[in-house]
Design a protein around this motif. Structure first.
Motif, PDB file in Angstrom:
ATOM      1  N   ARG A  85     -76.751 106.260  35.080  1.00  0.00           N
ATOM      2  CA  ARG A  85     -78.008 106.339  34.394  1.00  0.00           C
ATOM      3  C   ARG A  85     -78.298 107.011  32.977  1.00  0.00           C
ATOM      4  NH1 ARG A  85     -82.960 109.103  36.273  1.00  0.00           N
ATOM      5  NH2 ARG A  85     -84.604 107.846  35.405  1.00  0.00           N
ATOM      6  N   GLU A  86     -77.609 108.132  33.089  1.00  0.00           N
ATOM      7  CA  GLU A  86     -77.560 109.240  31.948  1.00  0.00           C
ATOM      8  C   GLU A  86     -77.023 108.638  30.730  1.00  0.00           C
ATOM      9  OE1 GLU A  86     -75.869 112.885  33.225  1.00  0.00           O
ATOM     10  OE2 GLU A  86     -77.423 113.095  34.742  1.00  0.00           O
ATOM     11  N   ARG A  87     -75.660 107.697  31.017  1.00  0.00           N
ATOM     12  CA  ARG A  87     -74.986 107.270  30.125  1.00  0.00           C
ATOM     13  C   ARG A  87     -75.805 106.356  29.271  1.00  0.00           C
ATOM     14  NH1 ARG A  87     -68.881 106.597  29.784  1.00  0.00           N
ATOM     15  NH2 ARG A  87     -68.188 108.899  29.951  1.00  0.00           N
ATOM     16  N   ILE A  88     -76.478 105.347  30.241  1.00  0.00           N
ATOM     17  CA  ILE A  88     -77.380 104.459  29.594  1.00  0.00           C
ATOM     18  C   ILE A  88     -78.378 104.777  28.605  1.00  0.00           C
ATOM     19  CG2 ILE A  88     -78.820 102.329  30.169  1.00  0.00           C
ATOM     20  CD1 ILE A  88     -76.559 101.778  32.605  1.00  0.00           C
ATOM     21  N   GLN A  89     -79.153 105.779  29.606  1.00  0.00           N
ATOM     22  CA  GLN A  89     -80.307 106.197  28.503  1.00  0.00           C
ATOM     23  C   GLN A  89     -79.951 107.079  27.332  1.00  0.00           C
ATOM     24  OE1 GLN A  89     -81.962 108.806  31.786  1.00  0.00           O
ATOM     25  NE2 GLN A  89     -83.317 107.193  32.471  1.00  0.00           N
ATOM     26  N   GLY A  90     -78.655 107.617  27.338  1.00  0.00           N
ATOM     27  CA  GLY A  90     -78.171 108.149  26.103  1.00  0.00           C
ATOM     28  C   GLY A  90     -77.738 107.393  24.814  1.00  0.00           C
ATOM     29  N   LEU A  91     -77.843 106.170  25.214  1.00  0.00           N
ATOM     30  CA  LEU A  91     -77.477 105.112  24.211  1.00  0.00           C
ATOM     31  C   LEU A  91     -78.666 105.009  23.142  1.00  0.00           C
ATOM     32  CD1 LEU A  91     -75.935 102.053  26.345  1.00  0.00           C
ATOM     33  CD2 LEU A  91     -74.749 103.846  24.932  1.00  0.00           C
ATOM     34  N   SER A  92     -78.346 104.725  22.008  1.00  0.00           N
ATOM     35  CA  SER A  92     -79.490 104.613  20.929  1.00  0.00           C
ATOM     36  C   SER A  92     -80.048 103.191  20.913  1.00  0.00           C
ATOM     37  CB  SER A  92     -78.840 104.535  19.377  1.00  0.00           C
ATOM     38  OG  SER A  92     -78.077 103.628  19.265  1.00  0.00           O
ATOM     39  N   PRO A  93     -81.355 103.042  20.687  1.00  0.00           N
ATOM     40  CA  PRO A  93     -81.745 101.697  20.754  1.00  0.00           C
ATOM     41  C   PRO A  93     -81.050 100.495  20.124  1.00  0.00           C
ATOM     42  CG  PRO A  93     -83.564 103.313  20.105  1.00  0.00           C
ATOM     43  CD  PRO A  93     -82.117 103.994  19.897  1.00  0.00           C
ATOM     44  N   GLN A  94     -80.388 100.785  19.073  1.00  0.00           N
ATOM     45  CA  GLN A  94     -79.172  99.942  18.613  1.00  0.00           C
ATOM     46  C   GLN A  94     -78.147  99.324  19.632  1.00  0.00           C
ATOM     47  OE1 GLN A  94     -80.275 102.644  16.913  1.00  0.00           O
ATOM     48  NE2 GLN A  94     -81.753 101.773  15.414  1.00  0.00           N
ATOM     49  N   GLU A  95     -77.439 100.493  20.067  1.00  0.00           N
ATOM     50  CA  GLU A  95     -76.504 100.322  21.141  1.00  0.00           C
ATOM     51  C   GLU A  95     -76.938  99.574  22.263  1.00  0.00           C
ATOM     52  OE1 GLU A  95     -73.687 104.108  20.211  1.00  0.00           O
ATOM     53  OE2 GLU A  95     -75.464 104.485  21.448  1.00  0.00           O
ATOM     54  N   ARG A  96     -78.100 100.020  22.928  1.00  0.00           N
ATOM     55  CA  ARG A  96     -78.673  99.109  23.887  1.00  0.00           C
ATOM     56  C   ARG A  96     -78.979  97.667  23.524  1.00  0.00           C
ATOM     57  NH1 ARG A  96     -81.785 104.019  25.057  1.00  0.00           N
ATOM     58  NH2 ARG A  96     -83.365 103.289  23.995  1.00  0.00           N
ATOM     59  N   GLN A  97     -79.580  97.494  22.214  1.00  0.00           N
ATOM     60  CA  GLN A  97     -79.698  95.912  21.769  1.00  0.00           C
ATOM     61  C   GLN A  97     -78.411  95.473  21.947  1.00  0.00           C
ATOM     62  OE1 GLN A  97     -82.504  94.355  21.667  1.00  0.00           O
ATOM     63  NE2 GLN A  97     -83.468  96.309  22.448  1.00  0.00           N
ATOM     64  N   ALA A  98     -77.243  96.046  21.468  1.00  0.00           N
ATOM     65  CA  ALA A  98     -76.067  95.166  21.262  1.00  0.00           C
ATOM     66  C   ALA A  98     -75.591  94.953  22.856  1.00  0.00           C
ATOM     67  CB  ALA A  98     -75.163  96.237  20.450  1.00  0.00           C
ATOM     68  N   LEU A  99     -75.626  95.868  23.668  1.00  0.00           N
ATOM     69  CA  LEU A  99     -75.331  95.603  25.150  1.00  0.00           C
ATOM     70  C   LEU A  99     -76.089  94.528  25.885  1.00  0.00           C
ATOM     71  CD1 LEU A  99     -74.668  99.226  26.230  1.00  0.00           C
ATOM     72  CD2 LEU A  99     -72.910  97.393  26.147  1.00  0.00           C
ATOM     73  N   ILE A 100     -77.425  94.490  25.417  1.00  0.00           N
ATOM     74  CA  ILE A 100     -78.418  93.482  25.793  1.00  0.00           C
ATOM     75  C   ILE A 100     -78.011  91.940  25.252  1.00  0.00           C
ATOM     76  CG2 ILE A 100     -80.795  92.558  25.684  1.00  0.00           C
ATOM     77  CD1 ILE A 100     -81.543  95.582  25.749  1.00  0.00           C
ATOM     78  N   ALA A 101     -77.549  91.957  24.057  1.00  0.00           N
ATOM     79  CA  ALA A 101     -77.136  90.793  23.375  1.00  0.00           C
ATOM     80  C   ALA A 101     -75.820  90.217  24.043  1.00  0.00           C
ATOM     81  CB  ALA A 101     -77.219  90.887  21.802  1.00  0.00           C
ATOM     82  N   SER A 102     -75.076  91.118  24.270  1.00  0.00           N
ATOM     83  CA  SER A 102     -73.634  90.694  24.654  1.00  0.00           C
ATOM     84  C   SER A 102     -73.780  90.222  26.166  1.00  0.00           C
ATOM     85  CB  SER A 102     -72.682  91.826  24.638  1.00  0.00           C
ATOM     86  OG  SER A 102     -72.714  92.751  25.632  1.00  0.00           O
ATOM     87  N   THR A 103     -74.819  90.864  26.721  1.00  0.00           N
ATOM     88  CA  THR A 103     -74.832  90.597  28.528  1.00  0.00           C
ATOM     89  C   THR A 103     -75.766  89.024  28.386  1.00  0.00           C
ATOM     90  OG1 THR A 103     -75.000  92.883  29.075  1.00  0.00           O
ATOM     91  CG2 THR A 103     -76.138  91.172  30.544  1.00  0.00           C
ATOM     92  N   ARG A 104     -76.776  88.961  27.307  1.00  0.00           N
ATOM     93  CA  ARG A 104     -77.509  87.822  27.409  1.00  0.00           C
ATOM     94  C   ARG A 104     -76.496  86.563  26.926  1.00  0.00           C
ATOM     95  NH1 ARG A 104     -81.496  89.120  23.778  1.00  0.00           N
ATOM     96  NH2 ARG A 104     -82.641  89.884  26.010  1.00  0.00           N
ATOM     97  N   GLU A 105     -75.269  86.723  26.290  1.00  0.00           N
ATOM     98  CA  GLU A 105     -74.652  85.614  25.914  1.00  0.00           C
ATOM     99  C   GLU A 105     -73.758  85.450  27.167  1.00  0.00           C
ATOM    100  OE1 GLU A 105     -72.072  86.810  22.906  1.00  0.00           O
ATOM    101  OE2 GLU A 105     -73.722  87.286  21.307  1.00  0.00           O
TER     102      GLU A 105
END
Length: 163
Positions: A85-105
């Protein structure tokens, strides 16, 4: 390849795989309620390294994490979830968006049967949780939402089904 970093928690993003962008990690961490067989530290994967893995590599790594969590003590499973949880919260908004995009794919590439199987597994995991753990999950999700940018929160609200 995965760094042996501090333990982490993912339960804040388990309910909706597309909302969190990290459903693969979420599934691995969700098994933290499995009874312990023997104590063993479980390494938390780095989200950036995780997203660089192929789906097959992720599946292999996820299975390995599941086995480790099955054998870990409740305290070690909790430490794993907290660290993730700490790792995920520590991501920048751009990094989270990139992870979201790859997961969505990856989600879009799944067959409807695979998507339904994933949903059913997650429902079963949530139903198997004790009430206290479910309350903690809701609290953690709320804390996670508070840390998101207004744009990220708005995007998540748009995805919610109408009540």
């Amino acid at each position: 390849m995965m760094g042996m970093a501090s333990p982490v928690r993912i339960t804040a993003c388990l309910h909706r795989p597309l909302a969190s962008g990290l459903c693969g990690l979420a599934v691995a961490a969700a098994l933290a309620s499995v009874p312990a067989v023997h104590a063993q530290a479980v390494a938390v994967p780095d989200p950036k390294e995780w997203s660089a893995l192929t789906p097959q590599q992720q599946a292999t790594r996820r299975a390995d994490i599941r086995r480790q969590l099955e054998q870990a003590s409740p305290q070690e499973r909790e430490a794993f979830r907290a660290g993730l949880r700490e790792r995920i919260q520590g991501l920048s908004p751009q990094e989270r968006q990139a992870l979201i995009a790859s997961t969505r794919e990856r989600w879009s590439a799944m067959t409807p049967q695979e998507q339904e199987r994933f949903r059913q597994e997650r429902r079963a995991q949530l139903k198997a949780m004790p009430p206290e753990q479910r309350r903690d999950l809701i609290r953690e999700r709320r804390e996670m939402l508070q840390k998101l940018s207004p744009e990220e929160r708005a995007a998540l609200r748009e995805k919610l089904p109408a009540r």
